[in-house]
Design a protein around this motif. Structure first.
Motif, PDB file in Angstrom:
ATOM      1  N   GLU A   1       0.819  -1.216   0.000  1.00  0.00           N
ATOM      2  CA  GLU A   1       0.000   0.000   0.000  1.00  0.00           C
ATOM      3  C   GLU A   1       0.851   1.265   0.000  1.00  0.00           C
ATOM      4  OE1 GLU A   1      -3.405   2.027   2.858  1.00  0.00           O
ATOM      5  OE2 GLU A   1      -3.165  -0.151   2.842  1.00  0.00           O
ATOM      6  N   GLU A   2       1.953   1.269   0.766  1.00  0.00           N
ATOM      7  CA  GLU A   2       2.794   2.465   0.828  1.00  0.00           C
ATOM      8  C   GLU A   2       3.495   2.724  -0.509  1.00  0.00           C
ATOM      9  OE1 GLU A   2       5.131  -0.979   2.730  1.00  0.00           O
ATOM     10  OE2 GLU A   2       3.070  -0.219   2.708  1.00  0.00           O
ATOM     11  N   THR A   3       3.816   1.651  -1.234  1.00  0.00           N
ATOM     12  CA  THR A   3       4.430   1.809  -2.548  1.00  0.00           C
ATOM     13  C   THR A   3       3.445   2.426  -3.525  1.00  0.00           C
ATOM     14  OG1 THR A   3       5.845  -0.109  -2.155  1.00  0.00           O
ATOM     15  CG2 THR A   3       5.599   0.608  -4.434  1.00  0.00           C
ATOM     16  N   THR A   4       2.231   1.927  -3.507  1.00  0.00           N
ATOM     17  CA  THR A   4       1.185   2.477  -4.378  1.00  0.00           C
ATOM     18  C   THR A   4       0.921   3.936  -4.057  1.00  0.00           C
ATOM     19  OG1 THR A   4       0.134   0.297  -4.559  1.00  0.00           O
ATOM     20  CG2 THR A   4      -1.197   2.205  -5.156  1.00  0.00           C
ATOM     21  N   ALA A   5       0.893   4.275  -2.765  1.00  0.00           N
ATOM     22  CA  ALA A   5       0.663   5.665  -2.349  1.00  0.00           C
ATOM     23  C   ALA A   5       1.762   6.571  -2.885  1.00  0.00           C
ATOM     24  CB  ALA A   5       0.597   5.754  -0.829  1.00  0.00           C
ATOM     25  N   GLY A   6       3.002   6.087  -2.871  1.00  0.00           N
ATOM     26  CA  GLY A   6       4.106   6.868  -3.405  1.00  0.00           C
ATOM     27  C   GLY A   6       3.983   7.087  -4.894  1.00  0.00           C
ATOM     28  N   ILE A   7       3.496   6.078  -5.592  1.00  0.00           N
ATOM     29  CA  ILE A   7       3.298   6.200  -7.037  1.00  0.00           C
ATOM     30  C   ILE A   7       2.207   7.219  -7.347  1.00  0.00           C
ATOM     31  CG2 ILE A   7       2.460   4.969  -9.080  1.00  0.00           C
ATOM     32  CD1 ILE A   7       3.857   2.458  -7.926  1.00  0.00           C
ATOM     33  N   VAL A   8       1.091   7.107  -6.640  1.00  0.00           N
ATOM     34  CA  VAL A   8      -0.040   8.012  -6.863  1.00  0.00           C
ATOM     35  C   VAL A   8       0.339   9.454  -6.557  1.00  0.00           C
ATOM     36  CG1 VAL A   8      -2.371   8.606  -6.067  1.00  0.00           C
ATOM     37  CG2 VAL A   8      -1.774   6.214  -6.494  1.00  0.00           C
ATOM     38  N   PRO A  19      -0.518  14.047 -11.389  1.00  0.00           N
ATOM     39  CA  PRO A  19      -1.136  15.368 -11.219  1.00  0.00           C
ATOM     40  C   PRO A  19      -2.666  15.355 -11.124  1.00  0.00           C
ATOM     41  CG  PRO A  19       0.638  15.491 -12.817  1.00  0.00           C
ATOM     42  CD  PRO A  19       0.396  14.026 -12.538  1.00  0.00           C
ATOM     43  N   PHE A  20      -3.346  15.011 -12.207  1.00  0.00           N
ATOM     44  CA  PHE A  20      -4.815  15.019 -12.184  1.00  0.00           C
ATOM     45  C   PHE A  20      -5.355  14.219 -13.349  1.00  0.00           C
ATOM     46  CE2 PHE A  20      -9.044  16.627 -13.123  1.00  0.00           C
ATOM     47  CZ  PHE A  20      -9.613  16.591 -11.873  1.00  0.00           C
ATOM     48  N   ALA A  58      -2.842  11.117 -17.285  1.00  0.00           N
ATOM     49  CA  ALA A  58      -3.171  12.124 -16.258  1.00  0.00           C
ATOM     50  C   ALA A  58      -2.022  13.105 -16.039  1.00  0.00           C
ATOM     51  CB  ALA A  58      -3.571  11.466 -14.942  1.00  0.00           C
ATOM     52  N   ALA A  59      -1.237  13.372 -17.080  1.00  0.00           N
ATOM     53  CA  ALA A  59      -0.129  14.337 -17.066  1.00  0.00           C
ATOM     54  C   ALA A  59       1.058  13.916 -16.206  1.00  0.00           C
ATOM     55  CB  ALA A  59      -0.617  15.720 -16.624  1.00  0.00           C
TER      56      ALA A  59
END
Length: 253
Positions: A202-209, A213-214, A246-247
């Motif tokens: 989960e922490e890896t995914t959070a870092g990716i997200v 930008p949007f 998403a830029a």
């Protein structure tokens, strides 16, 4: 091209971007042939959408040829081919203690690039043999590149090379096929919520997200399937690679 009533081939159609594409094409009225190495999941997807599945190793031309022939026998000759099958192994050119990654490089090129080329070649041969539609089109090929084509990270040399080649061949193949009425496009997706991402902590995914930008989230595979249909429906789209990201721009690591 009107999707309803057409036969489509989708590689990697049992999961991720391919599954979302297969579902969307079926919902739009296409008969979908799913080419996937996972025979059980391919059969389950075919049952779900009323399509046809055949186990396929896209890196083996004989397997691809047999699969395209099987789809033709079961559903009819394809006018749509979408290549989503691929692998994404990572390794440095020279790793620890001098370990090389040539084997991974060769495998990645075989599956991602050669697999895409094999499917495009055999599907396009079926397309050009058909009578043109009212629009003059005989078919549409959509290949999957990646934003790693332009933003490859450390350890992605094999993946970036395979996806960069898919983007690079889009225009010359589109120019070659123009006289036959077959369009050729590529999509370069960014960071999507696919099975590969779902396996990350989960922490890896959070870092990716955090770098997106949007919209500030992972892409939904359904959005890839939507773009496939947008490309099919717009006859003036040809010979180019569209980033769907998403830029986001990937950092070096």
């Amino acid at each position: 091209m009107k999707i309803s009533g057409q036969v489509a081939i989708v590689t990697g159609g049992a999961s991720g971007l391919g599954a979302a594409t297969a579902r969307r094409l079926a919902a739009e009225g296409a008969s979908v042939g799913i080419l996937d190495f996972d025979e059980a999941r391919g059969a389950a997807m075919a049952k779900e959408i009323g399509g046809f599945a055949v186990k396929t190793d896209v890196g083996d031309e004989a397997s691809v040829a047999a699969a395209v022939a099987a789809v033709k026998d079961a559903l009819g000759a394809p006018r749509i081919a979408v290549s989503c099958a691929g692998i994404a192994g990572a390794a440095r050119v020279v790793g620890r203690e001098g370990k090389l990654s040539t084997e991974l490089f060769e495998k990645t090129i075989r599956v991602n690039l050669m697999g895409t080329y094999f499917v495009m070649s055999h599907a396009a041969r079926e397309m050009v043999a058909q009578e043109p539609l009212e629009s003059g089109e005989r078919g549409v090929v959509i290949n999957t590149a990646s934003i790693a084509w332009q933003d490859g990270q450390i350890g992605q040399s094999a993946y970036a090379a395979s996806k960069g080649a898919i983007a690079a061949m889009c225009l010359p193949v589109a120019r070659e096929m123009a006289k036959t009425g077959v369009r050729v496009m590529a999509i370069a997706p960014g960071l999507f919520n696919t099975p590969m991402m779902e396996g990350l902590p989960e922490e890896t995914t959070a870092g990716i997200v955090a770098n997106i930008p949007f919209p500030h989230r992972l892409g939904d595979p359904a959005e890839y399937g939507q773009l496939v249909c947008d490309i099919l429906g717009n006859p003036y789209l040809n010979g180019t690679t569209i980033r769907l990201d998403a830029a986001v721009r990937l950092p070096q690591r």
